[in-house]
Design a protein around this motif. Sequence first.
Motif, PDB file in Angstrom:
ATOM      1  N   ASN A  20       7.263   3.299  -4.334  1.00 36.56           N
ATOM      2  CA  ASN A  20       6.042   2.782  -3.693  1.00 36.56           C
ATOM      3  C   ASN A  20       5.361   3.839  -2.819  1.00 36.56           C
ATOM      4  O   ASN A  20       4.237   3.642  -2.374  1.00 36.56           O
ATOM      5  N   LYS A  21       6.076   4.911  -2.581  1.00 31.96           N
ATOM      6  CA  LYS A  21       5.575   5.912  -1.636  1.00 31.96           C
ATOM      7  C   LYS A  21       4.915   7.094  -2.335  1.00 31.96           C
ATOM      8  O   LYS A  21       3.920   7.639  -1.856  1.00 31.96           O
ATOM      9  N   PHE A  22       5.465   7.496  -3.471  1.00 34.05           N
ATOM     10  CA  PHE A  22       4.987   8.692  -4.160  1.00 34.05           C
ATOM     11  C   PHE A  22       4.465   8.342  -5.550  1.00 34.05           C
ATOM     12  O   PHE A  22       5.085   7.565  -6.275  1.00 34.05           O
ATOM     13  N   LYS A  23       3.352   8.979  -5.923  1.00 33.62           N
ATOM     14  CA  LYS A  23       2.785   8.751  -7.249  1.00 33.62           C
ATOM     15  C   LYS A  23       2.274  10.032  -7.899  1.00 33.62           C
ATOM     16  O   LYS A  23       1.474   9.971  -8.826  1.00 33.62           O
ATOM     17  N   ASP A  24       2.714  11.176  -7.429  1.00 32.58           N
ATOM     18  CA  ASP A  24       2.250  12.425  -8.032  1.00 32.58           C
ATOM     19  C   ASP A  24       2.935  12.635  -9.383  1.00 32.58           C
ATOM     20  O   ASP A  24       3.938  11.994  -9.711  1.00 32.58           O
ATOM     21  N   GLU A  25       2.393  13.544 -10.164  1.00 28.10           N
ATOM     22  CA  GLU A  25       2.888  13.808 -11.519  1.00 28.10           C
ATOM     23  C   GLU A  25       4.370  14.153 -11.554  1.00 28.10           C
ATOM     24  O   GLU A  25       5.139  13.607 -12.360  1.00 28.10           O
ATOM     25  N   GLU A  26       4.752  15.095 -10.694  1.00 29.40           N
ATOM     26  CA  GLU A  26       6.135  15.584 -10.698  1.00 29.40           C
ATOM     27  C   GLU A  26       7.107  14.450 -10.397  1.00 29.40           C
ATOM     28  O   GLU A  26       8.153  14.309 -11.051  1.00 29.40           O
ATOM     29  N   GLN A  50      14.371  17.253   4.076  1.00 23.83           N
ATOM     30  CA  GLN A  50      13.844  15.888   4.033  1.00 23.83           C
ATOM     31  C   GLN A  50      13.960  15.210   5.394  1.00 23.83           C
ATOM     32  O   GLN A  50      13.151  14.342   5.735  1.00 23.83           O
ATOM     33  N   MET A  51      14.925  15.628   6.197  1.00 21.80           N
ATOM     34  CA  MET A  51      15.058  15.098   7.549  1.00 21.80           C
ATOM     35  C   MET A  51      13.867  15.525   8.404  1.00 21.80           C
ATOM     36  O   MET A  51      13.464  14.826   9.331  1.00 21.80           O
ATOM     37  N   GLU A  52      13.284  16.672   8.071  1.00 20.68           N
ATOM     38  CA  GLU A  52      12.134  17.203   8.800  1.00 20.68           C
ATOM     39  C   GLU A  52      10.814  16.720   8.207  1.00 20.68           C
ATOM     40  O   GLU A  52       9.848  16.455   8.926  1.00 20.68           O
ATOM     41  N   PHE A  53      10.783  16.599   6.868  1.00 19.61           N
ATOM     42  CA  PHE A  53       9.561  16.179   6.173  1.00 19.61           C
ATOM     43  C   PHE A  53       9.885  15.024   5.216  1.00 19.61           C
ATOM     44  O   PHE A  53       9.989  15.220   4.002  1.00 19.61           O
ATOM     45  N   PRO A  54      10.040  13.832   5.749  1.00 16.66           N
ATOM     46  CA  PRO A  54      10.463  12.695   4.917  1.00 16.66           C
ATOM     47  C   PRO A  54       9.394  12.208   3.947  1.00 16.66           C
ATOM     48  O   PRO A  54       9.705  11.426   3.044  1.00 16.66           O
ATOM     49  N   ASP A  55       8.148  12.650   4.122  1.00 17.43           N
ATOM     50  CA  ASP A  55       7.056  12.148   3.288  1.00 17.43           C
ATOM     51  C   ASP A  55       6.658  13.106   2.180  1.00 17.43           C
ATOM     52  O   ASP A  55       5.533  13.053   1.684  1.00 17.43           O
ATOM     53  N   ASP A  56       7.569  13.980   1.788  1.00 21.27           N
ATOM     54  CA  ASP A  56       7.237  14.944   0.739  1.00 21.27           C
ATOM     55  C   ASP A  56       7.993  14.613  -0.541  1.00 21.27           C
ATOM     56  O   ASP A  56       9.220  14.696  -0.602  1.00 21.27           O
ATOM     57  N   SER A  57       7.240  14.257  -1.575  1.00 21.32           N
ATOM     58  CA  SER A  57       7.847  13.886  -2.857  1.00 21.32           C
ATOM     59  C   SER A  57       8.501  15.072  -3.557  1.00 21.32           C
ATOM     60  O   SER A  57       9.391  14.896  -4.398  1.00 21.32           O
ATOM     61  N   TYR A  58       8.059  16.294  -3.230  1.00 21.29           N
ATOM     62  CA  TYR A  58       8.644  17.495  -3.841  1.00 21.29           C
ATOM     63  C   TYR A  58      10.159  17.510  -3.647  1.00 21.29           C
ATOM     64  O   TYR A  58      10.921  17.833  -4.571  1.00 21.29           O
ATOM     65  N   LEU A  59      10.608  17.159  -2.446  1.00 19.63           N
ATOM     66  CA  LEU A  59      12.034  17.202  -2.120  1.00 19.63           C
ATOM     67  C   LEU A  59      12.811  16.174  -2.921  1.00 19.63           C
ATOM     68  O   LEU A  59      13.898  16.459  -3.444  1.00 19.63           O
ATOM     69  N   VAL A  60      12.261  14.970  -3.022  1.00 14.98           N
ATOM     70  CA  VAL A  60      12.920  13.917  -3.798  1.00 14.98           C
ATOM     71  C   VAL A  60      13.001  14.328  -5.276  1.00 14.98           C
ATOM     72  O   VAL A  60      14.034  14.154  -5.933  1.00 14.98           O
ATOM     73  N   LEU A 120       0.844  -1.187   0.000  1.00 16.30           N
ATOM     74  CA  LEU A 120       0.000   0.000   0.000  1.00 16.30           C
ATOM     75  C   LEU A 120       0.879   1.235   0.000  1.00 16.30           C
ATOM     76  O   LEU A 120       1.912   1.287   0.675  1.00 16.30           O
ATOM     77  N   LEU A 121       0.476   2.242  -0.753  1.00 15.20           N
ATOM     78  CA  LEU A 121       1.204   3.508  -0.744  1.00 15.20           C
ATOM     79  C   LEU A 121       1.020   4.197   0.592  1.00 15.20           C
ATOM     80  O   LEU A 121      -0.084   4.265   1.122  1.00 15.20           O
ATOM     81  N   LEU A 122       2.129   4.710   1.114  1.00 17.32           N
ATOM     82  CA  LEU A 122       2.068   5.448   2.373  1.00 17.32           C
ATOM     83  C   LEU A 122       1.479   6.831   2.108  1.00 17.32           C
ATOM     84  O   LEU A 122       1.563   7.372   1.007  1.00 17.32           O
ATOM     85  N   THR A 123       0.861   7.386   3.123  1.00 16.21           N
ATOM     86  CA  THR A 123       0.326   8.742   3.001  1.00 16.21           C
ATOM     87  C   THR A 123       1.479   9.712   2.766  1.00 16.21           C
ATOM     88  O   THR A 123       2.450   9.727   3.515  1.00 16.21           O
ATOM     89  N   ALA A 124       1.398  10.491   1.713  1.00 12.58           N
ATOM     90  CA  ALA A 124       2.491  11.401   1.373  1.00 12.58           C
ATOM     91  C   ALA A 124       1.958  12.804   1.166  1.00 12.58           C
ATOM     92  O   ALA A 124       0.788  12.998   0.862  1.00 12.58           O
ATOM     93  N   GLN A 125       2.837  13.786   1.323  1.00  7.79           N
ATOM     94  CA  GLN A 125       2.475  15.168   1.087  1.00  7.79           C
ATOM     95  C   GLN A 125       3.396  15.701   0.003  1.00  7.79           C
ATOM     96  O   GLN A 125       4.534  15.269  -0.118  1.00  7.79           O
ATOM     97  N   THR A 126       2.894  16.616  -0.788  1.00 11.19           N
ATOM     98  CA  THR A 126       3.693  17.200  -1.856  1.00 11.19           C
ATOM     99  C   THR A 126       3.564  18.712  -1.790  1.00 11.19           C
ATOM    100  O   THR A 126       2.461  19.242  -1.918  1.00 11.19           O
ATOM    101  N   TYR A 127       4.679  19.382  -1.594  1.00 11.40           N
ATOM    102  CA  TYR A 127       4.651  20.839  -1.533  1.00 11.40           C
ATOM    103  C   TYR A 127       4.356  21.412  -2.920  1.00 11.40           C
ATOM    104  O   TYR A 127       4.907  20.963  -3.928  1.00 11.40           O
ATOM    105  N   ILE A 128       3.485  22.392  -2.962  1.00 15.21           N
ATOM    106  CA  ILE A 128       3.173  23.104  -4.202  1.00 15.21           C
ATOM    107  C   ILE A 128       3.771  24.507  -4.094  1.00 15.21           C
ATOM    108  O   ILE A 128       3.370  25.291  -3.225  1.00 15.21           O
ATOM    109  N   PRO A 129       4.767  24.839  -4.908  1.00 15.42           N
ATOM    110  CA  PRO A 129       5.440  26.144  -4.809  1.00 15.42           C
ATOM    111  C   PRO A 129       4.471  27.311  -4.956  1.00 15.42           C
ATOM    112  O   PRO A 129       3.437  27.208  -5.631  1.00 15.42           O
ATOM    113  N   LEU A 130       4.822  28.415  -4.327  1.00 18.60           N
ATOM    114  CA  LEU A 130       4.025  29.627  -4.433  1.00 18.60           C
ATOM    115  C   LEU A 130       4.067  30.155  -5.863  1.00 18.60           C
ATOM    116  O   LEU A 130       5.063  30.012  -6.568  1.00 18.60           O
TER     117      LEU A 130
END
Length: 475
Positions: A430-436, A358-368, A15-25
């Motif tokens: 397995n964790k991130f599936k957003d477009e970016e 990423q050490m603070e927000f490991p679940d953000d695909s934006y950083l990767v 199962l995909l883990l719950t992830a967050q993706t930052y959207i730039p201003l």
Amino acid sequence: MRIFILVNVLLLNTLLLTAQTYIPLSNDTNGLYQLKRQIIKSKEAEIKSITDLKNKEALQKIYTERADDLIKALDSNCYLLRTPLNLYVNTIFNEIIKSNPSLKDRNIRLLINRDAEANALSRGDGTIEINIGLIARLNNESQLAFIICHEISHYILNHSNEDIQKTISDYQSTATKDEINSIAKSKYNQNTRLQNLLTDITLRHRKISRQHEKEADSLGFLYLSNTIYSEAEALTALDILDHIEDEQNKIQIDYSKVFNFPQYPFKSEWLDKSDMLVMVQKKTTSEILLEDSLKTHPDCKIRIVYLKASPVQPNKKIFFQNEDLFFEMKKISKYEVIEYAFYSKRLSYCIYESLKLQMEFPDDSYLVSKIGKSLNIINFAKAKHEVGLYVPLVSSSYNLNYYDLTHLIREWRSTDITNINMLFVLQYYNKFKDEEFLYTSYQVAKANNDLETSDIIHNEYLNKYPNGSYKEKFY
């Protein structure tokens, strides 16, 4: 080396883990024309008010260049415009102006600079700038309010223009001209003598500048005391500025773990520190004094002692707006540091700040994705011998952790980058599936000539995002 990492990944029933993706201003440039007109009007008023007839031409040139540089920076996306962060900071700014009626008609404007340095400034023409790198390091709204008050005070006290006038006078003085002529005629030590002359002038101006900082602290404290904000936080703000460099060195990224994979183990020789002796060479007393004089935030401890003598009103607010909103703005600022580093092609710094966050927000695909995209660009630059466009030369001025990263990237061969980048990015598949993220994954697989993996990603992207923004960019 072909790495069929996705073939195994896709077989896992995970199962995909719950992830967050930052959207730039996103900037809203409505009102930009009016802002430029304000800057031009301020320049015209400054030129009209010049009383130093001897140096009028030089002053006019500097004031014109200052306005032109600001307008050029606005056109070059160096500032955030009409974003939620602007709205938040402007609420503080408006409270300060409202609480200090003498400021109402002074035509002061506040800009948020996308620079990562923890700093703020008054341009001298009524423009106050707060860097997002500073907002990212503050702890509360009152600290930010004091810094805004401090910069407003520099403008009200005309410090910037005084500095400009003093600099022109010094360089145009008979004593300086005589010394330059003497240096030009001398047969030996011309560079040393010229450097000593410039250092003397710089130190004299830094002495004046330090006095200006005290004056701006004092008046800024007064402006702050008229608001709802806590004056006590002026002291904590200065303490943060005093320890900026210490805070930067606290976070240590272990690259030997971050970039170590069973399929491609980290090599200790990549971080050979034999050329880092310059970092620990003993400095002379004069070098230490000059280094302290040129610090971005000198004498903060002394300034704290000076301000402690000022009366503090009890029971004032640390936060005027919602406290959670401040921390959200602080978080946004950290991300925007990364976004602007990528935009301005400072890719090694973009990678460094992304790894830190990423050490603070490991679940953000934006950083990767930002790390993957940056390494991909650097890899293509290596083939063209253009790495210097994105990765600066290793410098002893960097903190050791960032020094390691720049050294590491320059040591890596193209093969190292393609394999490490693919393994780094696709470990999150397995964790991130957003477009970016999917498009970045496709790019790093393509760069590694892993056609099977890139085809799998391509097909998944089209299934999930049939009308996606990257649909026509696959190759």
